[in-house]
Design an enzyme around this catalytic site. Structure first.
Site, PDB file in Angstrom:
ATOM      1  N   GLU A  41     -89.968  -0.862  26.125  1.00  0.00           N
ATOM      2  CA  GLU A  41     -88.503  -1.657  25.069  1.00  0.00           C
ATOM      3  C   GLU A  41     -88.450  -1.389  24.306  1.00  0.00           C
ATOM      4  O   GLU A  41     -86.755  -1.509  23.508  1.00  0.00           O
ATOM      5  CB  GLU A  41     -88.524  -2.647  25.668  1.00  0.00           C
ATOM      6  CG  GLU A  41     -89.143  -4.115  26.991  1.00  0.00           C
ATOM      7  CD  GLU A  41     -87.156  -4.475  27.429  1.00  0.00           C
ATOM      8  OE1 GLU A  41     -86.807  -4.761  26.893  1.00  0.00           O
ATOM      9  OE2 GLU A  41     -87.068  -3.781  28.949  1.00  0.00           O
ATOM     10  N   CYS A 196     -69.990  -4.198  31.884  1.00  0.00           N
ATOM     11  CA  CYS A 196     -69.301  -4.483  30.719  1.00  0.00           C
ATOM     12  C   CYS A 196     -69.959  -3.458  29.251  1.00  0.00           C
ATOM     13  O   CYS A 196     -70.048  -3.320  28.432  1.00  0.00           O
ATOM     14  CB  CYS A 196     -70.078  -5.744  30.425  1.00  0.00           C
ATOM     15  SG  CYS A 196     -69.061  -7.363  29.005  1.00  0.00           S
ATOM     16  N   CYS A 203     -64.472  -4.103  34.708  1.00  0.00           N
ATOM     17  CA  CYS A 203     -64.427  -5.229  35.146  1.00  0.00           C
ATOM     18  C   CYS A 203     -63.683  -5.352  36.332  1.00  0.00           C
ATOM     19  O   CYS A 203     -64.689  -6.805  37.381  1.00  0.00           O
ATOM     20  CB  CYS A 203     -62.519  -5.609  34.307  1.00  0.00           C
ATOM     21  SG  CYS A 203     -63.611  -6.000  31.933  1.00  0.00           S
ATOM     22  N   CYS A 206     -66.812  -5.915  38.143  1.00  0.00           N
ATOM     23  CA  CYS A 206     -67.708  -6.961  37.165  1.00  0.00           C
ATOM     24  C   CYS A 206     -68.205  -8.464  37.841  1.00  0.00           C
ATOM     25  O   CYS A 206     -67.204  -9.324  38.834  1.00  0.00           O
ATOM     26  CB  CYS A 206     -67.576  -6.968  35.955  1.00  0.00           C
ATOM     27  SG  CYS A 206     -68.805  -8.842  34.914  1.00  0.00           S
ATOM     28  N   CYS A 212     -64.368 -14.582  33.616  1.00  0.00           N
ATOM     29  CA  CYS A 212     -64.471 -14.633  32.277  1.00  0.00           C
ATOM     30  C   CYS A 212     -63.321 -14.645  31.243  1.00  0.00           C
ATOM     31  O   CYS A 212     -62.224 -14.290  31.764  1.00  0.00           O
ATOM     32  CB  CYS A 212     -64.340 -13.086  32.100  1.00  0.00           C
ATOM     33  SG  CYS A 212     -65.075 -11.495  30.712  1.00  0.00           S
TER      34      CYS A 212
END
Length: 355
Positions: A41, A196, A203, A206, A212
């Site tokens: 991370e 994205c 799109c 997605c 959206c």
């Protein structure tokens, strides 16, 4: 008019996407080891996955546990981070490892609020560690997730703005499920990274495009809002290169930078004022520009001639040298064993040849 999904249906679509298409074979996945999850991370902050992978693998090979990291020297840690950038991440990682050893007996804390108190760990990173390592239903909000949520809910404004960030966190918290949180969080990051994307988002593939708002309003490029532009600053510096030739090796003088600030804790060439050294004792090499995220560094390398008094660059009190924490001579072979800023490493490699 298209309306966003309910939080429950939103999460279900995201989790289903993870099971079908999510990334599951990165070197820090398929484990609940909080150390490896934490390390990944931190490395992934502002750095692409493909760049991180070799650094991560080399790092865990040398420091396989948090205690190994805690017992490492500063130079060892910085050498393993050299070239990855944003060096405060490495310094904070090392500090946090020592805290985990001394205050938590070597066991990584599980409470996200406690995790967030460790150096270099913010709210989103703490949430990621808690969900991936300890199965806790904690929300995350890294750059990828901000982009997905801003577009899906048409949240206007730059995420660095306090009100905008608050709105994004509220949405992130509301959508995060209490079950399969790790799968959900991983999928949200994956969606932002591979679907994205900042430019040319995919799109049609997605799972959230049906509801959206940005997609249906044909306003994808407006979200998230961009940071207000400012004139890009620059700084000009002179780097002094002092080379010592002996019968069996070539050495270069380096100064260790202070622990905070640019390239903190790394070994670098001393910065000087050109007028402090006689022109007949130096030669100018090709200048170059090193770009940081927030400014440009204009570097003019100065090669100290063999007839110059090299003792002057070793004196901490000399006015031409920025006060170093430490100074030493390094052979070509030793350069690969210490932490060097990328432009310093490239300059010395070009000048001295690869060791």
């Amino acid at each position: 008019m298209t309306k966003p999904w309910s939080a429950t249906n939103f999460a279900r679509q995201v989790i289903d996407y993870y099971h079908a298409f999510g990334r599951k074979h990165l070197p820090w996945q398929n484990t609940q080891d909080p150390y490896r999850i934490w390390l990944s991370e931190i490395m992934l902050q502002q750095t692409q996955v493909t760049t991180v992978i070799p650094y991560f693998e080399r790092f865990v090979e040398s420091f396989p546990t948090v205690l190994d990291l805690a017992h490492a020297t500063d130079d060892q840690v910085m050498q393993h981070w050299s070239g990855l950038g944003y060096y405060s991440r490495a310094r904070n990682l090392h500090k946090a490892a020592k805290i985990i050893e001394t205050e938590f007996g070597g066991d990584f804390p599980q409470d996200p609020e406690v995790i967030e108190t460790l150096p270099g760990i913010g709210r989103s990173t703490a949430g990621a560690i808690a969900s991936f390592a300890f199965d806790q239903p904690t929300a995350i909000l890294d750059g990828n997730v901000k982009r997905v949520l801003a577009r899906c809910y048409a949240i206007e404004g730059w995420p660095g703005n306090g009100k905008v960030l608050k709105a994004l966190w509220e949405r992130a918290e509301a959508n995060t499920p209490t079950q399969e949180t790790a799968a959900y969080n991983q999928a949200m990051m994956d969606l932002g990274a591979v679907v994205c994307t900042r430019t040319k988002p995919n799109c049609p593939d997605c799972p959230l495009s049906k509801h959206c708002l940005a997609y249906h309003n044909n306003s994808i490029e407006q979200y998230p809002g961009k940071k207000p532009k400012k004139a890009r600053p620059s700084k000009a510096v002179y780097w002094l290169i002092s080379i010592n030739e002996t019968s069996d090796q070539t050495q270069v003088l380096l100064h260790k930078r202070p622990p905070s600030g640019i390239w903190g804790g790394l070994w670098a060439l001393p910065e000087v004022e050109q007028q402090d050294i006689s022109p007949d004792k130096i030669s100018q090499l090709d200048p170059f520009v090193h770009k940081f995220s927030h400014y440009d560094l204009q570097v003019q390398p100065l090669l100290l001639s063999s007839k110059a008094d090299k003792a002057l660059v070793e004196k901490k009190s000399h006015p031409s040298i920025m006060e170093p924490a430490q100074a030493d001579w390094f052979s070509q072979n030793q350069l690969s064993e210490i932490g060097l800023p990328t432009p310093v490493s490239k300059l010395l490699s070009k000048l001295l040849g690869d060791s």
